[in-house]
Scaffold this motif. Structure first.
Motif, mmCIF file in Angstrom:
data_model
loop_
_atom_site.group_PDB
_atom_site.id
_atom_site.type_symbol
_atom_site.label_atom_id
_atom_site.label_comp_id
_atom_site.label_asym_id
_atom_site.label_seq_id
_atom_site.Cartn_x
_atom_site.Cartn_y
_atom_site.Cartn_z
ATOM 1 N N LEU A 62 0.825 -1.199 0.000
ATOM 2 C CA LEU A 62 0.000 0.000 0.000
ATOM 3 C C LEU A 62 0.868 1.261 0.000
ATOM 4 C CD1 LEU A 62 -2.875 -1.065 2.404
ATOM 5 C CD2 LEU A 62 -2.865 -1.020 -0.098
ATOM 6 N N GLU A 63 1.351 1.602 -1.193
ATOM 7 C CA GLU A 63 2.096 2.841 -1.368
ATOM 8 C C GLU A 63 1.201 4.060 -1.190
ATOM 9 O OE1 GLU A 63 5.883 3.121 -2.433
ATOM 10 O OE2 GLU A 63 5.219 1.720 -0.884
ATOM 11 N N THR A 64 -0.077 3.817 -1.051
ATOM 12 C CA THR A 64 -1.040 4.873 -0.736
ATOM 13 C C THR A 64 -0.725 5.537 0.601
ATOM 14 O OG1 THR A 64 -2.480 3.245 0.320
ATOM 15 C CG2 THR A 64 -2.865 3.683 -1.992
ATOM 16 N N MET A 65 0.046 4.863 1.447
ATOM 17 C CA MET A 65 0.359 5.394 2.776
ATOM 18 C C MET A 65 1.567 6.326 2.780
ATOM 19 S SD MET A 65 -2.075 4.213 4.504
ATOM 20 C CE MET A 65 -3.265 2.868 4.606
ATOM 21 N N ASN A 66 2.168 6.558 1.628
ATOM 22 C CA ASN A 66 3.225 7.561 1.517
ATOM 23 C C ASN A 66 2.626 8.965 1.576
ATOM 24 O OD1 ASN A 66 5.835 6.247 1.074
ATOM 25 N ND2 ASN A 66 4.942 5.437 -0.814
ATOM 26 N N PRO A 67 3.430 9.981 1.918
ATOM 27 C CA PRO A 67 2.961 11.351 1.734
ATOM 28 C C PRO A 67 2.522 11.549 0.283
ATOM 29 C CG PRO A 67 5.027 11.335 2.935
ATOM 30 C CD PRO A 67 4.802 9.929 2.465
ATOM 31 N N THR A 68 1.490 12.321 0.057
ATOM 32 C CA THR A 68 0.823 12.548 -1.239
ATOM 33 C C THR A 68 -0.005 11.340 -1.662
ATOM 34 O OG1 THR A 68 2.534 11.758 -2.810
ATOM 35 C CG2 THR A 68 2.733 14.029 -1.981
ATOM 36 N N GLY A 69 -0.007 10.270 -0.878
ATOM 37 C CA GLY A 69 -0.835 9.108 -1.197
ATOM 38 C C GLY A 69 -0.384 8.323 -2.402
ATOM 39 N N ALA A 70 0.905 8.377 -2.737
ATOM 40 C CA ALA A 70 1.362 7.716 -3.960
ATOM 41 C C ALA A 70 2.800 7.238 -3.840
ATOM 42 C CB ALA A 70 1.237 8.674 -5.152
ATOM 43 N N ALA A 71 3.128 6.238 -4.678
ATOM 44 C CA ALA A 71 4.490 5.700 -4.725
ATOM 45 C C ALA A 71 5.467 6.684 -5.344
ATOM 46 C CB ALA A 71 4.495 4.401 -5.532
ATOM 47 N N LYS A 72 4.990 7.543 -6.241
ATOM 48 C CA LYS A 72 5.906 8.342 -7.057
ATOM 49 C C LYS A 72 6.681 9.394 -6.277
ATOM 50 C CE LYS A 72 4.032 7.509 -11.632
ATOM 51 N NZ LYS A 72 3.585 8.096 -12.918
ATOM 52 N N ILE A 73 6.319 9.635 -5.038
ATOM 53 C CA ILE A 73 7.142 10.547 -4.241
ATOM 54 C C ILE A 73 8.515 9.919 -3.977
ATOM 55 C CG2 ILE A 73 6.344 9.737 -1.971
ATOM 56 C CD1 ILE A 73 6.407 12.729 -1.103
ATOM 57 N N ARG A 74 8.587 8.572 -4.022
ATOM 58 C CA ARG A 74 9.893 7.911 -3.873
ATOM 59 C C ARG A 74 10.821 8.331 -5.013
ATOM 60 N NH1 ARG A 74 10.052 3.084 -0.419
ATOM 61 N NH2 ARG A 74 7.970 2.331 0.150
ATOM 62 N N MET A 75 10.317 8.256 -6.236
ATOM 63 C CA MET A 75 11.177 8.562 -7.376
ATOM 64 C C MET A 75 11.363 10.060 -7.557
ATOM 65 S SD MET A 75 9.442 9.701 -10.330
ATOM 66 C CE MET A 75 8.106 9.262 -11.448
ATOM 67 N N ALA A 76 10.395 10.874 -7.106
ATOM 68 C CA ALA A 76 10.573 12.322 -7.160
ATOM 69 C C ALA A 76 11.771 12.733 -6.303
ATOM 70 C CB ALA A 76 9.303 13.023 -6.678
ATOM 71 N N ARG A 77 11.829 12.204 -5.100
ATOM 72 C CA ARG A 77 12.974 12.496 -4.220
ATOM 73 C C ARG A 77 14.274 11.993 -4.841
ATOM 74 N NH1 ARG A 77 13.182 9.816 1.702
ATOM 75 N NH2 ARG A 77 13.015 7.964 0.370
ATOM 76 N N SER A 78 14.242 10.782 -5.392
ATOM 77 C CA SER A 78 15.446 10.188 -5.967
ATOM 78 C C SER A 78 15.976 11.020 -7.131
ATOM 79 C CB SER A 78 15.140 8.757 -6.433
ATOM 80 O OG SER A 78 16.255 8.172 -7.056
ATOM 81 N N MET A 79 15.074 11.513 -7.999
ATOM 82 C CA MET A 79 15.516 12.299 -9.156
ATOM 83 C C MET A 79 16.114 13.633 -8.722
ATOM 84 S SD MET A 79 12.721 11.559 -12.182
ATOM 85 C CE MET A 79 11.370 12.406 -11.346
ATOM 86 N N VAL A 80 15.529 14.256 -7.711
ATOM 87 C CA VAL A 80 16.050 15.539 -7.230
ATOM 88 C C VAL A 80 17.421 15.346 -6.591
ATOM 89 C CG1 VAL A 80 15.709 17.398 -5.560
ATOM 90 C CG2 VAL A 80 13.802 16.629 -6.976
ATOM 91 N N LEU A 81 17.571 14.351 -5.734
ATOM 92 C CA LEU A 81 18.864 14.102 -5.086
ATOM 93 C C LEU A 81 19.930 13.745 -6.117
ATOM 94 C CD1 LEU A 81 17.758 12.072 -1.919
ATOM 95 C CD2 LEU A 81 18.328 14.505 -2.088
ATOM 96 N N ASP A 82 19.558 12.964 -7.129
ATOM 97 C CA ASP A 82 20.504 12.602 -8.189
ATOM 98 C C ASP A 82 20.935 13.841 -8.968
ATOM 99 O OD1 ASP A 82 21.731 10.548 -10.118
ATOM 100 O OD2 ASP A 82 20.374 11.658 -11.440
ATOM 101 N N ALA A 83 19.995 14.725 -9.263
ATOM 102 C CA ALA A 83 20.329 15.954 -10.001
ATOM 103 C C ALA A 83 21.250 16.849 -9.185
ATOM 104 C CB ALA A 83 19.047 16.702 -10.369
ATOM 105 N N GLU A 84 21.040 16.901 -7.880
ATOM 106 C CA GLU A 84 21.925 17.693 -7.016
ATOM 107 C C GLU A 84 23.347 17.115 -7.027
ATOM 108 O OE1 GLU A 84 18.646 19.304 -3.743
ATOM 109 O OE2 GLU A 84 19.992 17.648 -3.228
ATOM 110 N N ARG A 85 23.453 15.803 -6.911
ATOM 111 C CA ARG A 85 24.785 15.164 -6.889
ATOM 112 C C ARG A 85 25.526 15.401 -8.196
ATOM 113 N NH1 ARG A 85 21.988 10.946 -4.016
ATOM 114 N NH2 ARG A 85 21.499 9.953 -6.008
ATOM 115 N N ARG A 86 24.787 15.434 -9.295
ATOM 116 C CA ARG A 86 25.423 15.594 -10.620
ATOM 117 C C ARG A 86 25.560 17.047 -11.028
ATOM 118 N NH1 ARG A 86 21.426 12.387 -14.097
ATOM 119 N NH2 ARG A 86 22.854 12.959 -15.799
#
Length: 471
Positions: A34-58
């Motif tokens: 149940l990824e519905t239990m994440n903030p925003t009610g969705a799984a995609k906040i996982r990848m949103a955070r990952s893409m932002v952190l990756d962009a910062e590192r690069r």
């Protein structure tokens, strides 16, 4: 996850598993992550955070930068949270196909919305959105960052944590089921599992009309999933589609996806999104076909509250010829058929509650109420008490007693007549079985007598011939 969180992104992950179904035929179990239990009610906040952190590192995203992304809603919600926390501006390039609730939520979290379609045009415009986002980022220059979620490998990396959670909670994962849009959640989770030595069979699900698994292409209403006509499958799909056998590339219609979503809400009170309904439909309808004792996990990518004005709105559904009560009833029947033994049926709970109140309580015991006095007392406390005891006397199943109690007086007579007919049919079957057994027994005796007679006759003839010869 910390005990006390100080940023919303710290609440990401550690989402629960829900056991939805068990196959009585094979012992396979279906769990929903149940990824519905994440903030925003969705799984995609996982990848949103990952893409932002990756962009910062690069070095692609610098302090005070501007994130610009094409989104149908859930990625935008995740990026809105992460951008707000880390001090970035965020522009979501959207169309009116997205649910109003998602658009309003992005605005509420400070996102700027850039529409590529006119109000009233609720068609899906994936390609137009991506072109506009890329154009806006290029026009702004180095201060802007376009994550391009479909072609961003950090998308899939964001789900490695989900894989780790699954292996922590379950001893094994035999089959992993998920909707395929960008491909990040299914293939990213699978990659994370493989890195830890677990190689599940993958079942990918996309809407009918999507082209990642092949045509024909046409419009569809499932939001945030699939590859519509004119769009190009993303890097995860291009790289990892080979990991899904042809038999496990499942297309699910909008009608079946939404019927499943509505059935889960009506039957269990579980609200999930339409694309997640397609994953549940694919897993639930194939549960008996999976190898014995399989542990099946379906990723539930977003919650249902965002779709109250679409999937859960009868008028919206009817206007688009998506409402199918028979399909909903069929899914509800399938849920009941595969109900895990540990989850009591609501009808049984109702009966047990009535029985609790109908049986002698402390007052009755302390005052020595027995016999007719106790019956009167029980009937006074719960008017259905006598009916419940009567129905138990005739061996009516608990769930049917619950239906009787809920159905009113007329339903009692119909239920009793149905139960009487069932008992009569059972008596007839028993009588037929007894008659068949007796007939077989008579035939066996007759054959035994015939065999005995055949042996005795030649012996008698031989004795008579011996007597003639002696004379």
């Amino acid at each position: 996850m910390p005990v006390i969180a100080r940023r919303v992104s710290e609440l990401i992950g550690q989402t629960p598993l829900f056991e939805l179904a068990v196959s009585a035929a094979t012992g396979s179990r279906l769990f929903l992550k149940l990824e519905t239990m994440n903030p925003t009610g969705a799984a995609k906040i996982r990848m949103a955070r990952s893409m932002v952190l990756d962009a910062e590192r690069r070095g692609l995203l610098r302090p005070g930068g501007h994130i610009i992304e094409s989104t149908s809603g859930n990625t935008g919600l995740g990026l809105a949270v992460v951008a707000r926390e880390r001090g970035y501006r965020f522009t979501a390039v959207v169309d009116h196909h997205a649910c109003t609730a998602k658009l309003n939520a992005m605005r509420a979290m400070g996102a700027e919305l850039e529409f590529v379609s006119d109000e009233g045009d609720d068609g899906l415009s994936t390609s137009a959105r991506e072109e506009r986002a890329a154009e806006l980022a290029q026009r702004e220059g180095p201060g802007a960052y376009f994550p391009a979620q479909h072609d961003n490998l950090a998308n899939g990396v964001g789900y490695f944590g989900l894989a780790e959670e699954l292996l922590t909670d379950l001893a094994k994962i035999d089959i992993l089921v998920g909707a395929v849009g960008t491909g990040g959640s299914l293939f990213g989770t699978a990659e994370g599992l493989r890195a830890q030595g677990s190689v599940p069979r993958l079942v990918g699900v996309e809407p009918e009309g999507s082209i990642a698994f092949g045509g024909p292409a046409h419009d569809y209403w499932q939001s945030g999933t699939g590859t519509p006509e004119g769009a190009v499958p993303g890097v995860h799909v291009d790289r990892d589609l080979r990991l899904i056998d042809e038999r496990d590339r499942i297309k699910v219609s909008d009608v079946d996806a939404f019927a499943t979503t509505r059935a889960l809400a009506a039957r269990l009170g579980l609200m999930i999104g339409g694309s997640s309904g397609s994953s549940v439909f694919a897993a639930l309808t194939r549960l008996d076909e999976f190898p014995d004792h399989s542990v099946v996990v379906a990723i539930i990518n977003d919650d249902g509250e965002k779709y109250l004005d679409t999937v859960f709105d009868d008028e919206w559904m009817s206007d688009r010829d998506l409402l199918d009560r028979e399909r909903e009833a069929a899914v509800i029947a399938l849920l009941a058929h595969h109900r895990p033994p540990q989850r009591p049926d609501p009808g049984e709970i109702e009966v047990l509650r009535h029985l609790h109140y109908a049986l002698p309580d402390t007052f009755a015991i302390e005052n020595g109420l027995t016999g007719a006095t106790l019956e009167d007392y029980a009937d006074e406390q719960v008017p259905q008490a006598k009916l419940i005891h009567l129905l138990h006397l005739v061996d009516m199943p608990l769930h049917e007693i619950g239906e009787v109690l809920a159905g009113g007086e007329d339903h009692v007579y119909l239920a009793l007549e149905k139960h009487r007919q069932r008992l009569a049919d059972q008596a007839t079957l028993v009588a037929q079985a007894l008659a068949s057994m007796r007939a077989q027994e008579r035939d066996l005796r007759a054959r035994e007598q015939e065999r005995t007679h055949t042996i005795l006759v030649p012996d008698a003839m031989a004795a008579e011939m011996d007597g003639v010869a002696a004379k």
